[in-house]
Design a protein around this motif. Sequence first.
Motif, PDB file in Angstrom:
ATOM      1  N   ILE A 194      15.392  22.782  -0.851  1.00  0.00           N
ATOM      2  CA  ILE A 194      16.040  22.443   0.415  1.00  0.00           C
ATOM      3  C   ILE A 194      15.907  23.676   1.292  1.00  0.00           C
ATOM      4  CG2 ILE A 194      18.198  21.856   1.563  1.00  0.00           C
ATOM      5  CD1 ILE A 194      19.107  20.577  -1.092  1.00  0.00           C
ATOM      6  N   LEU A 195      15.516  23.475   2.527  1.00  0.00           N
ATOM      7  CA  LEU A 195      15.330  24.589   3.452  1.00  0.00           C
ATOM      8  C   LEU A 195      16.312  24.438   4.609  1.00  0.00           C
ATOM      9  CD1 LEU A 195      12.011  26.159   3.961  1.00  0.00           C
ATOM     10  CD2 LEU A 195      13.306  25.773   6.025  1.00  0.00           C
ATOM     11  N   VAL A 210       9.218  20.971  -0.347  1.00  0.00           N
ATOM     12  CA  VAL A 210      10.512  20.916   0.346  1.00  0.00           C
ATOM     13  C   VAL A 210      10.862  19.458   0.561  1.00  0.00           C
ATOM     14  CG1 VAL A 210      11.748  21.487   2.480  1.00  0.00           C
ATOM     15  CG2 VAL A 210      10.162  23.149   1.475  1.00  0.00           C
ATOM     16  N   GLU A 211      12.033  19.042   0.079  1.00  0.00           N
ATOM     17  CA  GLU A 211      12.418  17.630   0.232  1.00  0.00           C
ATOM     18  C   GLU A 211      13.361  17.391   1.395  1.00  0.00           C
ATOM     19  OE1 GLU A 211      16.223  16.411  -2.406  1.00  0.00           O
ATOM     20  OE2 GLU A 211      14.400  16.757  -3.550  1.00  0.00           O
ATOM     21  N   LEU A 212      13.954  18.472   1.931  1.00  0.00           N
ATOM     22  CA  LEU A 212      14.978  18.298   2.946  1.00  0.00           C
ATOM     23  C   LEU A 212      15.056  19.523   3.842  1.00  0.00           C
ATOM     24  CD1 LEU A 212      17.627  16.950   4.064  1.00  0.00           C
ATOM     25  CD2 LEU A 212      18.812  18.000   2.134  1.00  0.00           C
ATOM     26  N   PHE A 213      15.152  19.278   5.142  1.00  0.00           N
ATOM     27  CA  PHE A 213      15.442  20.342   6.108  1.00  0.00           C
ATOM     28  C   PHE A 213      16.889  20.170   6.561  1.00  0.00           C
ATOM     29  CE2 PHE A 213      10.782  19.856   7.100  1.00  0.00           C
ATOM     30  CZ  PHE A 213      10.399  21.128   6.697  1.00  0.00           C
ATOM     31  N   LEU A 214      17.661  21.227   6.459  1.00  0.00           N
ATOM     32  CA  LEU A 214      19.013  21.262   7.024  1.00  0.00           C
ATOM     33  C   LEU A 214      18.927  22.037   8.320  1.00  0.00           C
ATOM     34  CD1 LEU A 214      21.206  22.281   3.957  1.00  0.00           C
ATOM     35  CD2 LEU A 214      20.892  20.001   4.902  1.00  0.00           C
ATOM     36  N   ARG A 255      21.593  17.281   9.741  1.00  0.00           N
ATOM     37  CA  ARG A 255      22.284  18.266  10.583  1.00  0.00           C
ATOM     38  C   ARG A 255      23.562  18.715   9.869  1.00  0.00           C
ATOM     39  NH1 ARG A 255      21.010  18.192  15.969  1.00  0.00           N
ATOM     40  NH2 ARG A 255      21.750  20.329  15.827  1.00  0.00           N
ATOM     41  N   VAL A 256      23.872  20.006   9.986  1.00  0.00           N
ATOM     42  CA  VAL A 256      25.053  20.584   9.350  1.00  0.00           C
ATOM     43  C   VAL A 256      25.821  21.406  10.378  1.00  0.00           C
ATOM     44  CG1 VAL A 256      25.856  22.132   7.526  1.00  0.00           C
ATOM     45  CG2 VAL A 256      23.871  20.692   7.118  1.00  0.00           C
ATOM     46  N   ILE A 310      24.856  28.096   6.006  1.00  0.00           N
ATOM     47  CA  ILE A 310      24.675  26.666   6.287  1.00  0.00           C
ATOM     48  C   ILE A 310      24.230  25.953   5.007  1.00  0.00           C
ATOM     49  CG2 ILE A 310      23.199  24.998   7.509  1.00  0.00           C
ATOM     50  CD1 ILE A 310      23.195  27.051   9.867  1.00  0.00           C
ATOM     51  N   LEU A 311      23.268  26.537   4.332  1.00  0.00           N
ATOM     52  CA  LEU A 311      22.738  25.941   3.107  1.00  0.00           C
ATOM     53  C   LEU A 311      23.795  25.915   2.004  1.00  0.00           C
ATOM     54  CD1 LEU A 311      20.439  24.730   1.510  1.00  0.00           C
ATOM     55  CD2 LEU A 311      19.499  27.034   1.217  1.00  0.00           C
ATOM     56  N   GLN A 312      24.521  27.016   1.860  1.00  0.00           N
ATOM     57  CA  GLN A 312      25.545  27.083   0.827  1.00  0.00           C
ATOM     58  C   GLN A 312      26.646  26.048   1.066  1.00  0.00           C
ATOM     59  OE1 GLN A 312      25.181  29.395  -1.891  1.00  0.00           O
ATOM     60  NE2 GLN A 312      26.533  27.826  -2.652  1.00  0.00           N
TER      61      GLN A 312
END
Length: 136
Positions: free
Chosen positions: A4-5, A50-54, A90-91, A128-130
Amino acid sequence: MARILAIDYGSKRTGIAVTDELQIIASGLTTVATNELITFLKNYTAKEQVELFLIGEPKQMNNAPSESEALIIPFLKKLEKAFPNTKIIRVDERFTSKMAFQTMIDSGLKKNKRKNKALVDEISATLILQSYLYSK
Protein backbone atom coordinates in the motif's frame (compact mmCIF):
# COMPACT_ATOMS: atom_id res chain seq x y z
CA MET A 1 0.54 -9.52 -1.01
CA ALA A 2 1.11 -6.19 -2.68
CA ARG A 3 2.14 -2.99 -0.95
CA ILE A 4 0.00 0.00 0.00
CA LEU A 5 1.44 3.37 -0.95
CA ALA A 6 0.41 6.58 0.83
CA ILE A 7 0.76 10.02 -0.73
CA ASP A 8 0.83 13.34 1.12
CA TYR A 9 0.30 15.56 -1.92
CA GLY A 10 1.72 19.08 -1.92
CA SER A 11 1.99 21.81 -4.51
CA LYS A 12 5.81 21.59 -4.61
CA ARG A 13 6.75 18.35 -2.81
CA THR A 14 4.90 15.13 -2.15
CA GLY A 15 5.70 12.78 0.70
CA ILE A 16 5.42 9.06 0.05
CA ALA A 17 5.20 6.14 2.47
CA VAL A 18 4.80 2.44 1.81
CA THR A 19 3.97 -0.77 3.63
CA ASP A 20 5.93 -3.98 3.62
CA GLU A 21 4.51 -6.80 1.47
CA LEU A 22 2.47 -8.12 4.41
CA GLN A 23 0.91 -4.66 4.92
CA ILE A 24 1.91 -4.55 8.58
CA ILE A 25 4.58 -1.84 8.80
CA ALA A 26 4.35 1.70 7.42
CA SER A 27 7.66 3.27 6.47
CA GLY A 28 8.58 6.58 4.92
CA LEU A 29 9.81 6.03 1.38
CA THR A 30 10.83 9.42 0.02
CA THR A 31 9.75 12.90 -0.95
CA VAL A 32 9.37 13.67 -4.64
CA ALA A 33 8.99 16.91 -6.54
CA THR A 34 5.27 17.00 -7.28
CA ASN A 35 5.78 17.63 -10.99
CA GLU A 36 7.71 14.31 -11.15
CA LEU A 37 5.23 12.30 -9.06
CA ILE A 38 3.46 10.26 -11.77
CA THR A 39 6.82 9.32 -13.32
CA PHE A 40 8.14 8.27 -9.91
CA LEU A 41 5.03 6.15 -9.26
CA LYS A 42 5.30 4.46 -12.67
CA ASN A 43 8.94 3.59 -12.01
CA TYR A 44 8.17 2.36 -8.49
CA THR A 45 5.22 0.21 -9.54
CA ALA A 46 7.31 -1.33 -12.34
CA LYS A 47 9.56 -2.76 -9.58
CA GLU A 48 7.09 -3.28 -6.73
CA GLN A 49 3.50 -4.50 -6.72
CA VAL A 50 1.13 -1.85 -5.31
CA GLU A 51 -2.53 -2.72 -4.74
CA LEU A 52 -3.73 0.55 -3.24
CA PHE A 53 -2.92 4.25 -3.25
CA LEU A 54 -3.91 6.21 -0.15
CA ILE A 55 -4.22 9.91 -0.86
CA GLY A 56 -4.37 12.43 1.95
CA GLU A 57 -7.64 14.35 2.07
CA PRO A 58 -7.11 17.79 3.61
CA LYS A 59 -10.12 18.99 5.57
CA GLN A 60 -10.93 21.96 7.73
CA MET A 61 -12.18 21.54 11.27
CA ASN A 62 -15.81 21.73 10.08
CA ASN A 63 -15.16 18.81 7.66
CA ALA A 64 -15.24 21.10 4.61
CA PRO A 65 -12.46 20.50 2.07
CA SER A 66 -9.43 22.72 2.57
CA GLU A 67 -8.13 25.01 -0.17
CA SER A 68 -5.43 22.51 -1.18
CA GLU A 69 -8.10 19.99 -2.20
CA ALA A 70 -8.46 21.96 -5.45
CA LEU A 71 -4.85 20.99 -6.29
CA ILE A 72 -5.40 17.33 -5.46
CA ILE A 73 -8.45 16.75 -7.69
CA PRO A 74 -6.51 17.15 -11.00
CA PHE A 75 -3.78 14.87 -9.62
CA LEU A 76 -6.38 12.21 -8.77
CA LYS A 77 -7.60 12.27 -12.37
CA LYS A 78 -4.04 11.80 -13.66
CA LEU A 79 -3.44 9.00 -11.14
CA GLU A 80 -6.65 7.17 -12.15
CA LYS A 81 -5.67 7.48 -15.80
CA ALA A 82 -2.09 6.28 -15.23
CA PHE A 83 -3.13 3.40 -12.92
CA PRO A 84 -6.65 2.34 -13.92
CA ASN A 85 -6.38 -1.03 -12.14
CA THR A 86 -5.14 0.30 -8.80
CA LYS A 87 -7.63 1.22 -6.10
CA ILE A 88 -7.47 4.76 -4.67
CA ILE A 89 -8.72 5.62 -1.18
CA ARG A 90 -8.80 9.07 0.40
CA VAL A 91 -7.71 9.42 4.05
CA ASP A 92 -8.33 12.38 6.35
CA GLU A 93 -4.98 14.07 6.82
CA ARG A 94 -5.88 16.73 9.37
CA PHE A 95 -3.03 17.47 11.77
CA THR A 96 -0.55 15.13 10.06
CA SER A 97 1.98 17.92 9.45
CA LYS A 98 1.79 19.01 13.09
CA MET A 99 2.05 15.41 14.25
CA ALA A 100 5.01 14.86 11.93
CA PHE A 101 6.79 17.89 13.36
CA GLN A 102 6.09 16.67 16.91
CA THR A 103 7.41 13.22 15.97
CA MET A 104 10.63 14.86 14.81
CA ILE A 105 10.96 16.68 18.13
CA ASP A 106 10.16 13.55 20.12
CA SER A 107 12.75 11.54 18.23
CA GLY A 108 15.43 14.06 19.16
CA LEU A 109 16.12 15.58 15.74
CA LYS A 110 18.12 18.76 15.92
CA LYS A 111 16.41 22.05 15.05
CA ASN A 112 18.11 22.40 11.66
CA LYS A 113 16.91 18.91 10.59
CA ARG A 114 13.36 19.74 11.72
CA LYS A 115 13.36 22.58 9.16
CA ASN A 116 13.59 19.97 6.39
CA LYS A 117 10.10 20.24 4.87
CA ALA A 118 10.71 17.18 2.69
CA LEU A 119 11.19 15.09 5.82
CA VAL A 120 7.97 16.51 7.31
CA ASP A 121 6.11 15.51 4.12
CA GLU A 122 7.51 11.98 4.23
CA ILE A 123 6.61 11.56 7.90
CA SER A 124 3.12 12.95 7.17
CA ALA A 125 2.63 10.30 4.48
CA THR A 126 3.77 7.66 6.98
CA LEU A 127 1.22 8.91 9.52
CA ILE A 128 -1.55 8.77 6.89
CA LEU A 129 -0.56 5.20 6.08
CA GLN A 130 -0.26 4.18 9.72
CA SER A 131 -3.72 5.56 10.54
CA TYR A 132 -5.16 3.55 7.65
CA LEU A 133 -3.44 0.36 8.84
CA TYR A 134 -4.78 0.88 12.38
CA SER A 135 -8.30 1.32 11.02
CA LYS A 136 -8.18 -1.94 9.05
